[in-house]
Enzyme design. Structure first.
Site, short mmCIF file in Angstrom:
data_model
loop_
_atom_site.label_atom_id
_atom_site.label_comp_id
_atom_site.label_asym_id
_atom_site.label_seq_id
_atom_site.Cartn_x
_atom_site.Cartn_y
_atom_site.Cartn_z
N GLU A 1 38.17 35.68 37.56
CA GLU A 1 38.51 34.53 38.40
C GLU A 1 37.75 33.28 38.03
OE1 GLU A 1 37.88 37.64 39.48
OE2 GLU A 1 39.26 38.15 41.11
N GLY B 1 42.20 40.61 41.31
CA GLY B 1 42.65 41.39 42.46
C GLY B 1 43.04 42.81 42.08
N ALA C 1 45.65 39.01 41.53
CA ALA C 1 46.44 38.33 42.55
C ALA C 1 47.42 37.42 41.81
CB ALA C 1 45.53 37.54 43.47
N GLU D 1 39.93 44.66 42.06
CA GLU D 1 39.46 44.77 43.45
C GLU D 1 40.21 45.86 44.21
OE1 GLU D 1 39.83 40.36 43.59
OE2 GLU D 1 37.99 40.49 44.76
C1 HXC Z 1 50.84 35.76 38.07
C2 HXC Z 1 50.76 36.69 35.98
C3 HXC Z 1 49.43 37.14 36.20
C4 HXC Z 1 48.84 36.84 37.45
C5 HXC Z 1 50.03 37.74 34.22
N1 HXC Z 1 51.08 37.08 34.75
N2 HXC Z 1 49.01 37.78 35.09
N3 HXC Z 1 51.43 36.01 36.92
N4 HXC Z 1 49.56 36.16 38.34
N5 HXC Z 1 47.60 37.27 37.76
C6 HXC Z 1 52.38 36.80 34.13
C7 HXC Z 1 52.23 35.79 33.02
O1 HXC Z 1 52.21 34.48 33.54
C8 HXC Z 1 53.49 36.06 32.23
O2 HXC Z 1 54.59 35.48 32.92
C9 HXC Z 1 53.64 37.58 32.33
O3 HXC Z 1 52.88 37.95 33.49
C10 HXC Z 1 53.07 38.29 31.12
O4 HXC Z 1 51.73 37.88 30.93
P1 HXC Z 1 51.12 37.51 29.50
O5 HXC Z 1 49.88 36.75 29.72
O6 HXC Z 1 52.16 36.87 28.66
O7 HXC Z 1 50.80 38.95 28.91
P2 HXC Z 1 49.69 39.33 27.82
O8 HXC Z 1 49.64 38.30 26.74
O9 HXC Z 1 49.96 40.74 27.50
O10 HXC Z 1 48.26 39.24 28.57
C11 HXC Z 1 47.91 40.16 29.60
C12 HXC Z 1 46.69 39.63 30.42
C13 HXC Z 1 46.99 38.18 30.89
C14 HXC Z 1 45.45 39.66 29.55
C15 HXC Z 1 46.52 40.59 31.58
O11 HXC Z 1 48.28 38.14 31.52
C16 HXC Z 1 45.98 37.63 31.86
O12 HXC Z 1 44.88 37.24 31.50
N6 HXC Z 1 46.39 37.51 33.15
C17 HXC Z 1 45.62 36.86 34.17
C18 HXC Z 1 44.44 37.72 34.54
C19 HXC Z 1 43.65 37.04 35.64
O13 HXC Z 1 43.12 35.94 35.51
N7 HXC Z 1 43.59 37.70 36.79
C20 HXC Z 1 42.91 37.21 37.92
C21 HXC Z 1 43.90 36.53 38.80
S1 HXC Z 1 43.11 35.77 40.15
P3 HXC Z 1 55.71 34.65 32.12
O14 HXC Z 1 56.50 34.07 33.24
O15 HXC Z 1 55.01 33.68 31.27
O16 HXC Z 1 56.42 35.74 31.36
C22 HXC Z 1 42.73 37.02 41.15
C23 HXC Z 1 41.73 36.68 42.12
C24 HXC Z 1 41.82 37.00 43.51
O17 HXC Z 1 43.18 38.12 41.04
C25 HXC Z 1 40.77 36.26 44.19
C26 HXC Z 1 40.82 34.82 44.33
C27 HXC Z 1 41.57 33.97 43.34
#
Ligand code: HXC
Length: 257
Positions: free
Chosen positions: A131, A108, A65, A111
């Site tokens: 998360e 997400g 998400a 999911e």
């Molecule tokens: C918004 C996101 C994002 C996300 C990545 N980006 N994931 N933006 N929401 N979930 C953005 C980063 O901020 C960054 O933007 C760009 O995408 C590239 O990401 P990087 O991290 O620089 O890439 P990389 O180093 O290749 O790492 C990839 C990754 C990492 C391992 C997938 O991005 C990551 O850990 N993302 C978050 C994963 C996560 O926690 N997902 C769960 C989300 S919560 P900029 O602007 O800096 O270029 C969820 C829950 C739902 O889904 C339920 C309740 C919360």
């Protein structure tokens, strides 16, 4: 195109939907959800389309998400909008659909893959519910669907540590139906979708409905539901055609009636 965040292509009887927010690693914001709701509703309503494949890019199915969209929301905002409720419109899709997953399917993103009827994974796929690292929990069904798919021990381990699971373990754990080399992912998923698209349409819906019932009903209720739906198909032209075609040693010619 009618869509901002996804690409939708009709290839014969198969709709291919590609998540397309590369700058945010396909993070699922409300625009993506709105596009997916429309694309899935159009698919369900279009008699020419018999299976759908949802995919992302080579690097990422979806990184979750959209954290930037969620970070400043209050409890009242979340509760009042019933945030994520719209995904139930995607899971209400009656016709079959497959998630074709390469790279990260996190939060997400993971999911959504579990909302699909089944998952075909590239050998590069990585599934996770990270998360907890953001101070929250899954919110689009992950704690429930993951536990149903792979059991408590592995689901709890993934949710509490946020660690990712690779494609081979996802296969042996029952999370995915098949693992293929990354270069073959779309071809394999489309081939599988074409196979399903070649089946009698009402039988496809009925098979999907009864397998899903196994998650909602007791064994006795589910077996009764199955048998009643099976009886019901004897009111269709396609049952007559399918059995006649078998006896005549030819492929069935389906009308969807
Ligand atoms: C918004 C996101 C994002 C996300 C990545 N980006 N994931 N933006 N929401 N979930 C953005 C980063 O901020 C960054 O933007 C760009 O995408 C590239 O990401 P990087 O991290 O620089 O890439 P990389 O180093 O290749 O790492 C990839 C990754 C990492 C391992 C997938 O991005 C990551 O850990 N993302 C978050 C994963 C996560 O926690 N997902 C769960 C989300 S919560 P900029 O602007 O800096 O270029 C969820 C829950 C739902 O889904 C339920 C309740 C919360």
């Amino acid at each position: 195109s009618d869509y901002e965040t996804i690409l939708v292509e009709k290839k014969g009887a198969v709709t291919l939907v590609t998540l397309n927010r590369p700058q945010a690693l396909n993070a699922l914001n409300s625009d993506v959800l709105a596009d997916l709701i429309n694309a899935f509703a159009n698919y369900d309503a279009d008699d020419s389309q018999r299976c759908l494949v949802l995919t992302g890019s080579e690097k990422v199915f979806a990184a979750g998400a959209d954290i930037k969209e969620m970070q400043d929301q209050s409890f009242a905002d979340m509760y009042k909008s019933d945030f994520f409720k719209g995904w139930e419109k995607v899971t209400a899709t009656r016709k079959p659909w497959i998630a074709a997953v390469a790279g990260y399917a996190l939060g997400g993103g993971c999911e959504v893959t579990m909302m699909a009827d089944f998952i075909i994974a590239a050998d590069t796929a990585k599934f996770g519910q990270p998360e907890i690292k953001l101070g929250v929990t899954p919110g689009m069904g992950g704690s429930q669907r993951l536990t149903h798919a792979i059991g408590k021990a592995k689901a709890m381990h993934m949710c509490l540590t946020g660690e990712m699971m690779g494609a081979e373990e996802a296969l042996s754990s029952g999370l995915v139906a098949k693992v293929v080399p990354a270069a073959d992912l779309i071809d394999e998923a489309m081939k599988t979708a074409e196979t399903i698209a070649g089946m009698a349409p009402l039988a496809a819906i009925a098979n999907k409905e009864m397998v899903n019932a196994a998650y909602e009903m007791t064994l006795a209720e589910g077996i009764n539901f199955e048998r009643r739906l099976f009886h019901g198909l004897f009111g269709t032209q396609d049952q007559k055609e399918g059995m006649k075609a078998f006896v005549e040693k030819r492929p069935g010619n389906w009308t969807g009636k």
